[in-house]
Motif scaffolding. Sequence first.
Motif, PDB file in Angstrom:
ATOM      1  N   LEU A 116       8.866 -10.894  -8.544  1.00  0.00           N
ATOM      2  CA  LEU A 116       8.950 -10.220  -7.242  1.00  0.00           C
ATOM      3  C   LEU A 116       7.708 -10.518  -6.405  1.00  0.00           C
ATOM      4  CD1 LEU A 116      10.426  -6.792  -8.435  1.00  0.00           C
ATOM      5  CD2 LEU A 116      11.673  -8.729  -7.441  1.00  0.00           C
ATOM      6  N   ASP A 117       6.538 -10.646  -7.070  1.00  0.00           N
ATOM      7  CA  ASP A 117       5.321 -10.993  -6.323  1.00  0.00           C
ATOM      8  C   ASP A 117       5.538 -12.303  -5.570  1.00  0.00           C
ATOM      9  OD1 ASP A 117       3.896  -8.746  -7.077  1.00  0.00           O
ATOM     10  OD2 ASP A 117       3.047  -9.709  -8.859  1.00  0.00           O
ATOM     11  N   ALA A 118       6.093 -13.282  -6.263  1.00  0.00           N
ATOM     12  CA  ALA A 118       6.317 -14.582  -5.623  1.00  0.00           C
ATOM     13  C   ALA A 118       7.444 -14.481  -4.582  1.00  0.00           C
ATOM     14  CB  ALA A 118       6.686 -15.630  -6.683  1.00  0.00           C
ATOM     15  N   ALA A 119       8.476 -13.708  -4.899  1.00  0.00           N
ATOM     16  CA  ALA A 119       9.628 -13.628  -4.001  1.00  0.00           C
ATOM     17  C   ALA A 119       9.310 -12.890  -2.700  1.00  0.00           C
ATOM     18  CB  ALA A 119      10.787 -12.930  -4.720  1.00  0.00           C
ATOM     19  N   PHE A 120       8.409 -11.923  -2.768  1.00  0.00           N
ATOM     20  CA  PHE A 120       8.103 -11.117  -1.573  1.00  0.00           C
ATOM     21  C   PHE A 120       6.882 -11.639  -0.814  1.00  0.00           C
ATOM     22  CE2 PHE A 120       9.953  -6.879  -3.543  1.00  0.00           C
ATOM     23  CZ  PHE A 120      11.209  -7.476  -3.615  1.00  0.00           C
ATOM     24  N   HIS A 180      13.858  -0.173  -9.180  1.00  0.00           N
ATOM     25  CA  HIS A 180      13.515   0.096  -7.770  1.00  0.00           C
ATOM     26  C   HIS A 180      12.006   0.292  -7.601  1.00  0.00           C
ATOM     27  CE1 HIS A 180      17.877   1.789  -7.334  1.00  0.00           C
ATOM     28  NE2 HIS A 180      17.837   0.476  -7.404  1.00  0.00           N
ATOM     29  N   VAL A 181      11.398   0.987  -8.565  1.00  0.00           N
ATOM     30  CA  VAL A 181       9.944   1.192  -8.520  1.00  0.00           C
ATOM     31  C   VAL A 181       9.237  -0.166  -8.595  1.00  0.00           C
ATOM     32  CG1 VAL A 181       8.001   2.066  -9.908  1.00  0.00           C
ATOM     33  CG2 VAL A 181       9.927   3.577  -9.348  1.00  0.00           C
ATOM     34  N   ASN A 182       9.733  -1.045  -9.478  1.00  0.00           N
ATOM     35  CA  ASN A 182       9.145  -2.391  -9.566  1.00  0.00           C
ATOM     36  C   ASN A 182       9.184  -3.086  -8.204  1.00  0.00           C
ATOM     37  OD1 ASN A 182       8.630  -2.183 -12.276  1.00  0.00           O
ATOM     38  ND2 ASN A 182      10.441  -3.345 -12.942  1.00  0.00           N
ATOM     39  N   ALA A 183      10.311  -2.956  -7.504  1.00  0.00           N
ATOM     40  CA  ALA A 183      10.459  -3.643  -6.206  1.00  0.00           C
ATOM     41  C   ALA A 183       9.539  -3.009  -5.155  1.00  0.00           C
ATOM     42  CB  ALA A 183      11.914  -3.592  -5.754  1.00  0.00           C
ATOM     43  N   ILE A 184       9.444  -1.687  -5.163  1.00  0.00           N
ATOM     44  CA  ILE A 184       8.579  -1.008  -4.179  1.00  0.00           C
ATOM     45  C   ILE A 184       7.106  -1.363  -4.441  1.00  0.00           C
ATOM     46  CG2 ILE A 184       7.756   1.270  -3.416  1.00  0.00           C
ATOM     47  CD1 ILE A 184      10.705   2.263  -4.068  1.00  0.00           C
ATOM     48  N   ASP A 185       6.712  -1.337  -5.719  1.00  0.00           N
ATOM     49  CA  ASP A 185       5.323  -1.679  -6.059  1.00  0.00           C
ATOM     50  C   ASP A 185       5.008  -3.124  -5.662  1.00  0.00           C
ATOM     51  OD1 ASP A 185       4.990   0.843  -7.057  1.00  0.00           O
ATOM     52  OD2 ASP A 185       5.049   0.264  -9.181  1.00  0.00           O
ATOM     53  N   ALA A 186       5.966  -4.014  -5.898  1.00  0.00           N
ATOM     54  CA  ALA A 186       5.744  -5.427  -5.551  1.00  0.00           C
ATOM     55  C   ALA A 186       5.622  -5.583  -4.031  1.00  0.00           C
ATOM     56  CB  ALA A 186       6.891  -6.291  -6.085  1.00  0.00           C
ATOM     57  N   ALA A 187       6.415  -4.820  -3.274  1.00  0.00           N
ATOM     58  CA  ALA A 187       6.325  -4.887  -1.809  1.00  0.00           C
ATOM     59  C   ALA A 187       4.938  -4.434  -1.355  1.00  0.00           C
ATOM     60  CB  ALA A 187       7.412  -4.016  -1.182  1.00  0.00           C
ATOM     61  N   LEU A 201       4.071   2.990   2.175  1.00  0.00           N
ATOM     62  CA  LEU A 201       4.699   1.909   2.932  1.00  0.00           C
ATOM     63  C   LEU A 201       5.533   2.496   4.077  1.00  0.00           C
ATOM     64  CD1 LEU A 201       5.955  -0.080  -0.158  1.00  0.00           C
ATOM     65  CD2 LEU A 201       4.598  -1.124   1.677  1.00  0.00           C
ATOM     66  N   LYS A 202       5.673   1.736   5.158  1.00  0.00           N
ATOM     67  CA  LYS A 202       6.632   2.141   6.194  1.00  0.00           C
ATOM     68  C   LYS A 202       8.028   1.909   5.614  1.00  0.00           C
ATOM     69  CE  LYS A 202       5.967   0.681  10.453  1.00  0.00           C
ATOM     70  NZ  LYS A 202       6.047  -0.331  11.543  1.00  0.00           N
TER      71      LYS A 202
END
Length: 315
Positions: free
Chosen positions: A60-64, A87-94, A137-138
């Motif tokens: 996700l780091d690379a994807a975002f 979902h937490v993984n995705a929010i943290d990565a964002a 995050l917004k």
Amino acid sequence: MIVVTGATGGLGSQVLKYLLTLVPPSEITVSLHNPAGLPEHLQASGIHVRRGDYGAPETLDAAFAGADKVLIVSYPSIAHELRVRNHVNAIDAAKRAGVRHVYYTSLAFGYGTKPESCAAVMQAHLDTEAYLKKSGLKYTIIREGIYNESYPLYFGFFDPSKDNEVFVPGDGPIAWACREDLGEATARLLALPPSDSRFDNQTILFSGPQANLLTLAQLSTLISNILGREIKLNIVSIDEYVQKHLDPSGQNVRGTEDFLRKWATTFEAMKRGETAIVDPLLGEIVGRPLKTMEQSLREQLSAHGEGVAIEQYAK
Ligand SMILES: NC(=O)c1ccc[n+]([C@@H]2O[C@H](COP(=O)([O-])OP(=O)(O)OC[C@H]3O[C@@H](n4cnc5c(N)ncnc54)[C@H](OP(=O)(O)O)[C@@H]3O)[C@@H](O)[C@H]2O)c1
């Protein structure tokens, strides 16, 4: 740069389709669990295709990377902890990637002054919403309407090829919305300029229109008319509902007692009016009449594809 997750799925593919009409492809990235699942014409459309697995944060780091906005399409599972963790993984990565605005596809159970829900399927969304709000995050949380296309899940796992009656543990109105309308409206939100702050840090509801507010009893009438044979709706106890749909082979996820008892809470939520809230926003954003449930039913019942669709929603 706008990053769209889940773009090989039912909702995300519609978001991508409409986003491509609103912003240049070079400004769109898809973050995919399985990049090979993206159709060839989209691979060649000029968008960026990256691998992003909610279960593997480093992807996700690379994807975002470089994203201004990320749409997190909810992970398709009924396993609460796994779903929230992803979902937490995705929010943290964002957050790590410095994303300016995160959009999350929640679900239309409860809203406004009664945002909570007794439906098991809603609990992972509520936990995710709370985590996103606290992230700093917004955000825009979109309570996406209950899909027209998912009606068999609510209508007793109806299989038109063999069922003349269905069994459910309750009834209540649902403001049904089709995935294409939801996908278009979600794309329109993503394409808004940063100067438009109407939906910043908001939870919004994309429901179907008043004309699509239909109970399961009303669905049974519509379906009976379309098929030209009576499909009887039986309201039964939760125990009877479980017995009717148990699959002793254990091969079918929605045939397990655990799934059925959890899914029965959906009908309690419907009875309480959690799915009956109509908001004009979806129609206002797409700016055209929304697809009616009758249109969707006619398409689905003539395609005879329900057996496939229902598996998709029972993961
Ligand atoms: N509003 C409603 O009425 C309603 C009804 C049913 C379901 N839902 C939920 O709403 C969400 C979107 O619905 P949908 O119809 O688009 O679902 P869908 O067609 O099942 O699509 C789900 C998407 O999630 C992706 N995905 C799967 N595992 C992933 C992972 N580990 N990391 C990142 N992405 C992953 C899939 O990618 P691959 O194809 O590569 O696996 C696919 O693109 C899902 O959570 C679904 O359960 C909503």
